[in-house]
Design a protein around this motif. Structure first.
Motif, PDB file in Angstrom:
ATOM      1  N   PHE A  29       0.818  -1.217   0.000  1.00 41.09           N
ATOM      2  CA  PHE A  29       0.000   0.000   0.000  1.00 41.09           C
ATOM      3  C   PHE A  29       0.848   1.263   0.000  1.00 41.09           C
ATOM      4  O   PHE A  29       0.491   2.248  -0.650  1.00 41.09           O
ATOM      5  CB  PHE A  29      -0.992   0.001   1.163  1.00 41.09           C
ATOM      6  CG  PHE A  29      -2.146  -0.947   0.956  1.00 41.09           C
ATOM      7  CD1 PHE A  29      -2.952  -0.852  -0.165  1.00 41.09           C
ATOM      8  CD2 PHE A  29      -2.414  -1.938   1.874  1.00 41.09           C
ATOM      9  CE1 PHE A  29      -4.013  -1.724  -0.368  1.00 41.09           C
ATOM     10  CE2 PHE A  29      -3.474  -2.819   1.683  1.00 41.09           C
ATOM     11  CZ  PHE A  29      -4.268  -2.713   0.561  1.00 41.09           C
ATOM     12  N   ASP A  30       1.969   1.258   0.704  1.00 42.72           N
ATOM     13  CA  ASP A  30       2.870   2.419   0.688  1.00 42.72           C
ATOM     14  C   ASP A  30       3.401   2.673  -0.719  1.00 42.72           C
ATOM     15  O   ASP A  30       3.503   3.818  -1.164  1.00 42.72           O
ATOM     16  CB  ASP A  30       4.038   2.239   1.662  1.00 42.72           C
ATOM     17  CG  ASP A  30       3.623   2.389   3.121  1.00 42.72           C
ATOM     18  OD1 ASP A  30       2.506   2.898   3.382  1.00 42.72           O
ATOM     19  OD2 ASP A  30       4.421   1.986   3.995  1.00 42.72           O
ATOM     20  N   SER A  31       3.741   1.593  -1.412  1.00 42.46           N
ATOM     21  CA  SER A  31       4.245   1.724  -2.779  1.00 42.46           C
ATOM     22  C   SER A  31       3.181   2.304  -3.700  1.00 42.46           C
ATOM     23  O   SER A  31       3.466   3.159  -4.542  1.00 42.46           O
ATOM     24  CB  SER A  31       4.702   0.368  -3.314  1.00 42.46           C
ATOM     25  OG  SER A  31       5.779  -0.120  -2.549  1.00 42.46           O
ATOM     26  N   MET A  32       1.949   1.856  -3.529  1.00 45.98           N
ATOM     27  CA  MET A  32       0.842   2.395  -4.333  1.00 45.98           C
ATOM     28  C   MET A  32       0.639   3.880  -4.028  1.00 45.98           C
ATOM     29  O   MET A  32       0.492   4.690  -4.945  1.00 45.98           O
ATOM     30  CB  MET A  32      -0.452   1.632  -4.053  1.00 45.98           C
ATOM     31  CG  MET A  32      -0.480   0.253  -4.664  1.00 45.98           C
ATOM     32  SD  MET A  32      -2.008  -0.642  -4.320  1.00 45.98           S
ATOM     33  CE  MET A  32      -3.241   0.415  -5.042  1.00 45.98           C
ATOM     34  N   ARG A  33       0.624   4.237  -2.739  1.00 42.68           N
ATOM     35  CA  ARG A  33       0.439   5.640  -2.349  1.00 42.68           C
ATOM     36  C   ARG A  33       1.533   6.521  -2.926  1.00 42.68           C
ATOM     37  O   ARG A  33       1.268   7.598  -3.457  1.00 42.68           O
ATOM     38  CB  ARG A  33       0.434   5.780  -0.820  1.00 42.68           C
ATOM     39  CG  ARG A  33      -0.909   5.553  -0.187  1.00 42.68           C
ATOM     40  CD  ARG A  33      -0.888   5.938   1.279  1.00 42.68           C
ATOM     41  NE  ARG A  33      -0.167   4.986   2.102  1.00 42.68           N
ATOM     42  CZ  ARG A  33      -0.715   3.950   2.711  1.00 42.68           C
ATOM     43  NH1 ARG A  33      -2.001   3.717   2.593  1.00 42.68           N
ATOM     44  NH2 ARG A  33       0.011   3.135   3.445  1.00 42.68           N
ATOM     45  N   ASN A  34       2.785   6.061  -2.831  1.00 43.80           N
ATOM     46  CA  ASN A  34       3.909   6.848  -3.355  1.00 43.80           C
ATOM     47  C   ASN A  34       3.830   7.017  -4.859  1.00 43.80           C
ATOM     48  O   ASN A  34       4.120   8.092  -5.386  1.00 43.80           O
ATOM     49  CB  ASN A  34       5.238   6.217  -2.946  1.00 43.80           C
ATOM     50  CG  ASN A  34       5.512   6.352  -1.466  1.00 43.80           C
ATOM     51  OD1 ASN A  34       5.005   7.251  -0.803  1.00 43.80           O
ATOM     52  ND2 ASN A  34       6.303   5.443  -0.930  1.00 43.80           N
TER      53      ASN A  34
END
Length: 98
Positions: A29-34
């Motif tokens: 999810f962090d990768s998607m947000r970034n």
């Protein structure tokens, strides 16, 4: 399904600890947000894609007073279902398309 359900499913399917499964989900999810924050598109083939639309500023109206109000430029995330997800959603339990 919520985030915790996803963590538990990952833990059960892969036989890793709950802490490791939590870390994997957080990284995902962090990768998607970034990516979205940087203006990139996130595509998960067969499932969906996420992207950000940019809107210019415009003059809106206050619905109560009718007064003109300046609306600042903004960016909004969007979700688009993939073909396979659409097809699976429209199938009945017998496998036929509704």
């Amino acid at each position: 399904m919520n985030k915790l359900d996803l963590i538990i499913a990952l833990r059960d399917e892969t036989q890793i600890s709950k802490m490791e499964a939590t870390r994997v989900v957080e990284i995902f999810f962090d990768s998607m947000r970034n990516a979205l924050k940087n203006g990139d598109r996130v595509e998960i083939r067969g499932l969906c894609s996420f992207f950000v639309k940019t809107y210019k500023s415009y003059v809106g109206r206050n619905p109560k007073t009718g007064e003109k109000v300046p609306i600042e430029p903004k960016k909004l995330p969007f979700f688009k279902a993939g073909k396979e997800l659409k097809e699976r959603t429209n199938r009945t339990s017998s496998g036929r398309v509704r």
